[in-house]
Design a protein around this motif. Structure first.
Motif, PDB file in Angstrom:
ATOM      1  N   ARG A 134       0.833  -1.209   0.000  1.00 40.74           N
ATOM      2  CA  ARG A 134       0.000   0.000   0.000  1.00 40.74           C
ATOM      3  C   ARG A 134       0.870   1.263   0.000  1.00 40.74           C
ATOM      4  O   ARG A 134       0.564   2.236  -0.686  1.00 40.74           O
ATOM      5  CB  ARG A 134      -0.913  -0.010   1.223  1.00 40.74           C
ATOM      6  CG  ARG A 134      -1.831   1.202   1.299  1.00 40.74           C
ATOM      7  CD  ARG A 134      -2.897   1.028   2.375  1.00 40.74           C
ATOM      8  NE  ARG A 134      -3.639   2.249   2.570  1.00 40.74           N
ATOM      9  CZ  ARG A 134      -4.616   2.689   1.772  1.00 40.74           C
ATOM     10  NH1 ARG A 134      -4.942   1.963   0.715  1.00 40.74           N
ATOM     11  NH2 ARG A 134      -5.237   3.814   2.023  1.00 40.74           N
ATOM     12  N   LEU A 177       0.670   4.283  -2.834  1.00 34.70           N
ATOM     13  CA  LEU A 177       0.369   5.673  -2.509  1.00 34.70           C
ATOM     14  C   LEU A 177       1.546   6.591  -2.819  1.00 34.70           C
ATOM     15  O   LEU A 177       1.343   7.754  -3.191  1.00 34.70           O
ATOM     16  CB  LEU A 177      -0.026   5.787  -1.039  1.00 34.70           C
ATOM     17  CG  LEU A 177      -1.308   5.039  -0.646  1.00 34.70           C
ATOM     18  CD1 LEU A 177      -1.621   5.249   0.828  1.00 34.70           C
ATOM     19  CD2 LEU A 177      -2.487   5.484  -1.505  1.00 34.70           C
ATOM     20  N   ARG A 194       1.371   7.082  -6.469  1.00 31.80           N
ATOM     21  CA  ARG A 194       0.157   7.837  -6.789  1.00 31.80           C
ATOM     22  C   ARG A 194       0.372   9.342  -6.591  1.00 31.80           C
ATOM     23  O   ARG A 194      -0.108  10.157  -7.391  1.00 31.80           O
ATOM     24  CB  ARG A 194      -1.013   7.351  -5.931  1.00 31.80           C
ATOM     25  CG  ARG A 194      -2.367   7.872  -6.393  1.00 31.80           C
ATOM     26  CD  ARG A 194      -3.511   7.270  -5.588  1.00 31.80           C
ATOM     27  NE  ARG A 194      -4.781   7.570  -6.201  1.00 31.80           N
ATOM     28  CZ  ARG A 194      -5.464   8.700  -6.015  1.00 31.80           C
ATOM     29  NH1 ARG A 194      -4.960   9.639  -5.218  1.00 31.80           N
ATOM     30  NH2 ARG A 194      -6.614   8.903  -6.619  1.00 31.80           N
ATOM     31  N   ALA A 217      -5.884   3.910  -8.713  1.00 29.16           N
ATOM     32  CA  ALA A 217      -6.865   4.114  -7.651  1.00 29.16           C
ATOM     33  C   ALA A 217      -6.208   3.997  -6.286  1.00 29.16           C
ATOM     34  O   ALA A 217      -5.397   3.104  -6.048  1.00 29.16           O
ATOM     35  CB  ALA A 217      -7.990   3.095  -7.787  1.00 29.16           C
ATOM     36  N   ALA A 218      -6.583   4.901  -5.400  1.00 28.21           N
ATOM     37  CA  ALA A 218      -5.972   4.913  -4.069  1.00 28.21           C
ATOM     38  C   ALA A 218      -6.291   3.656  -3.270  1.00 28.21           C
ATOM     39  O   ALA A 218      -5.514   3.241  -2.409  1.00 28.21           O
ATOM     40  CB  ALA A 218      -6.427   6.155  -3.296  1.00 28.21           C
ATOM     41  N   ASP A 219      -7.448   3.047  -3.544  1.00 29.80           N
ATOM     42  CA  ASP A 219      -7.849   1.860  -2.778  1.00 29.80           C
ATOM     43  C   ASP A 219      -7.614   0.565  -3.545  1.00 29.80           C
ATOM     44  O   ASP A 219      -8.190  -0.466  -3.229  1.00 29.80           O
ATOM     45  CB  ASP A 219      -9.329   1.964  -2.389  1.00 29.80           C
ATOM     46  CG  ASP A 219     -10.241   2.109  -3.601  1.00 29.80           C
ATOM     47  OD1 ASP A 219      -9.722   2.221  -4.734  1.00 29.80           O
ATOM     48  OD2 ASP A 219     -11.469   2.113  -3.413  1.00 29.80           O
ATOM     49  N   GLY A 236      -6.752  -2.055  -1.364  1.00 26.05           N
ATOM     50  CA  GLY A 236      -7.641  -2.129  -0.219  1.00 26.05           C
ATOM     51  C   GLY A 236      -7.547  -0.880   0.631  1.00 26.05           C
ATOM     52  O   GLY A 236      -6.614  -0.086   0.508  1.00 26.05           O
ATOM     53  N   ARG A 237      -8.537  -0.697   1.462  1.00 26.02           N
ATOM     54  CA  ARG A 237      -8.549   0.452   2.367  1.00 26.02           C
ATOM     55  C   ARG A 237      -7.895   0.049   3.680  1.00 26.02           C
ATOM     56  O   ARG A 237      -8.026  -1.062   4.153  1.00 26.02           O
ATOM     57  CB  ARG A 237      -9.975   0.943   2.609  1.00 26.02           C
ATOM     58  CG  ARG A 237     -10.633   1.489   1.344  1.00 26.02           C
ATOM     59  CD  ARG A 237     -11.978   2.120   1.657  1.00 26.02           C
ATOM     60  NE  ARG A 237     -12.572   2.692   0.462  1.00 26.02           N
ATOM     61  CZ  ARG A 237     -12.322   3.910   0.018  1.00 26.02           C
ATOM     62  NH1 ARG A 237     -11.475   4.677   0.702  1.00 26.02           N
ATOM     63  NH2 ARG A 237     -12.892   4.367  -1.068  1.00 26.02           N
ATOM     64  N   SER A 238      -7.193   0.999   4.254  1.00 27.45           N
ATOM     65  CA  SER A 238      -6.472   0.695   5.493  1.00 27.45           C
ATOM     66  C   SER A 238      -6.540   1.882   6.432  1.00 27.45           C
ATOM     67  O   SER A 238      -6.142   2.988   6.064  1.00 27.45           O
ATOM     68  CB  SER A 238      -5.006   0.350   5.188  1.00 27.45           C
ATOM     69  OG  SER A 238      -4.282   0.161   6.371  1.00 27.45           O
ATOM     70  N   ARG A 239      -7.064   1.660   7.620  1.00 29.71           N
ATOM     71  CA  ARG A 239      -7.061   2.697   8.634  1.00 29.71           C
ATOM     72  C   ARG A 239      -5.693   2.713   9.300  1.00 29.71           C
ATOM     73  O   ARG A 239      -5.146   1.667   9.640  1.00 29.71           O
ATOM     74  CB  ARG A 239      -8.144   2.417   9.684  1.00 29.71           C
ATOM     75  CG  ARG A 239      -8.312   3.546  10.682  1.00 29.71           C
ATOM     76  CD  ARG A 239      -9.434   3.239  11.648  1.00 29.71           C
ATOM     77  NE  ARG A 239      -9.092   2.114  12.513  1.00 29.71           N
ATOM     78  CZ  ARG A 239      -9.887   1.635  13.460  1.00 29.71           C
ATOM     79  NH1 ARG A 239     -11.085   2.152  13.640  1.00 29.71           N
ATOM     80  NH2 ARG A 239      -9.505   0.615  14.207  1.00 29.71           N
TER      81      ARG A 239
END
Length: 304
Positions: free
Chosen positions: A61, A65, A68, A85-87, A90-93
């Motif tokens: 990730r 990014l 990106r 795409a930023a996700d 996957g999305r990550s907190r």
């Protein structure tokens, strides 16, 4: 063409005050990968293919990014650059990585192992053992240590010039740390090189950040403190966390003393705000005992 875009991007970001050391290494690696596959512009599919080569999900990730942000800036000049795409990974907190707090014997073993690096009898083992010892004894940033010049070692301590937050500071040194530096300086004085960086490799060039990190990881894995690539474990930056925690463990326990000590620690570490120092603190049995004792005193109506 991609390499030219990277140079412009890095120059722009650094002119704004960003150092981009690790990001530059990643972006240069991506550009080499993309160029080898015939790309003149950033292609979203190529970014993903490159990102998944990283050994762990967080690193994949981070790769995505990082490129990106490069792609976003490059598209302002030429829309043929694609924006992944930023996700896509996957999305990550965001979660704070739990720092590893080194035990004194860990640091002793690390320094001893560094002193045994090959080739024996060369500059390499001395430079690395001194460097890792200095990081542990002062809590300074790796980049600050690698930027040290010979004149920065003064009778009053180490002069850290214009680092993060555009701040310079003087670091007083413990006598044992000073003696270790003096041994290193004595050997360094016999080297005939065209620059005055303190930490150099066998070829006479300054030690590079990626090489230092790679050597550190090799050593902590050989000591059994960390598993293979992609596996969690101690980082070199955790030496800075350890310094902050051990420093707080040793201060007086009275409330005002703790406050003054924390401000002094923040200044020593080169932080812009004292709240930045809190990030480096981690609960340890000793600190938890101090907190429990202070809570007990407060509960009984005493002055903490």
């Amino acid at each position: 063409m991609l390499n030219d875009a990277l140079i412009r991007y890095i120059e722009l970001r650094r002119s704004l005050g960003f150092k981009l050391r690790s990001q530059y290494v990643l972006l240069r690696n991506f550009v080499e990968y993309a160029t080898a596959n015939g790309d003149d512009f950033i292609r979203a599919e190529r970014v993903l293919n490159w990102a998944i080569l990283a050994p762990s999900a967080p690193q994949r990730r981070n790769r995505l990014l990082t490129v990106r942000r490069f792609a976003t800036a490059s598209r302002m000049e030429d829309p043929r650059h694609e924006l992944p795409a930023a996700d896509a990974m996957g999305r990550s907190r965001f979660r704070r990585r739990l720092p590893y707090i080194y035990q004194p014997e860990d640091i002793e073993r690390l320094i001893r192992e560094a002193s045994l690096l090959k080739p024996s009898g060369t500059l390499r083992p001395l430079m690395y053992s001194t460097l890792f010892g200095l990081l542990a004894a002062t809590g300074m940033r790796v980049s600050e240590a690698l930027s040290l010049r010979l004149d920065d070692v003064t009778s009053d301590g180490l002069l850290i010039r214009d680092t993060k937050f555009r701040k310079s500071r003087l670091l007083p040194l413990h006598e044992t740390t000073r003696r270790a530096l003096e041994r290193c300086l004595l050997v360094r004085a016999g080297m005939s090189v065209s620059h005055d960086f303190l930490f150099i490799c066998n070829s006479g060039t300054p030690l590079a950040y990626p090489t230092v990190v790679a050597t550190f990881l090799k050593l902590v894995r050989s000591l059994g403190l960390r598993a293979g690539p992609g596996e969690p474990g101690p980082h070199i930056h955790d030496l800075r966390h350890t310094f902050a925690v051990r420093s707080l463990e040793r201060c007086q326990r009275e409330g005002e003393e703790v406050s003054r000590h924390t401000v002094a620690l923040s200044t020593y570490l080169g932080h812009g705000h004292v709240t930045d120092t809190y990030w480096y603190l981690q609960a340890t049995p000793i600190l938890m005992q101090h907190i429990a004792e202070a809570g007990e005193i407060f509960y009984r109506g005493g002055d903490v």
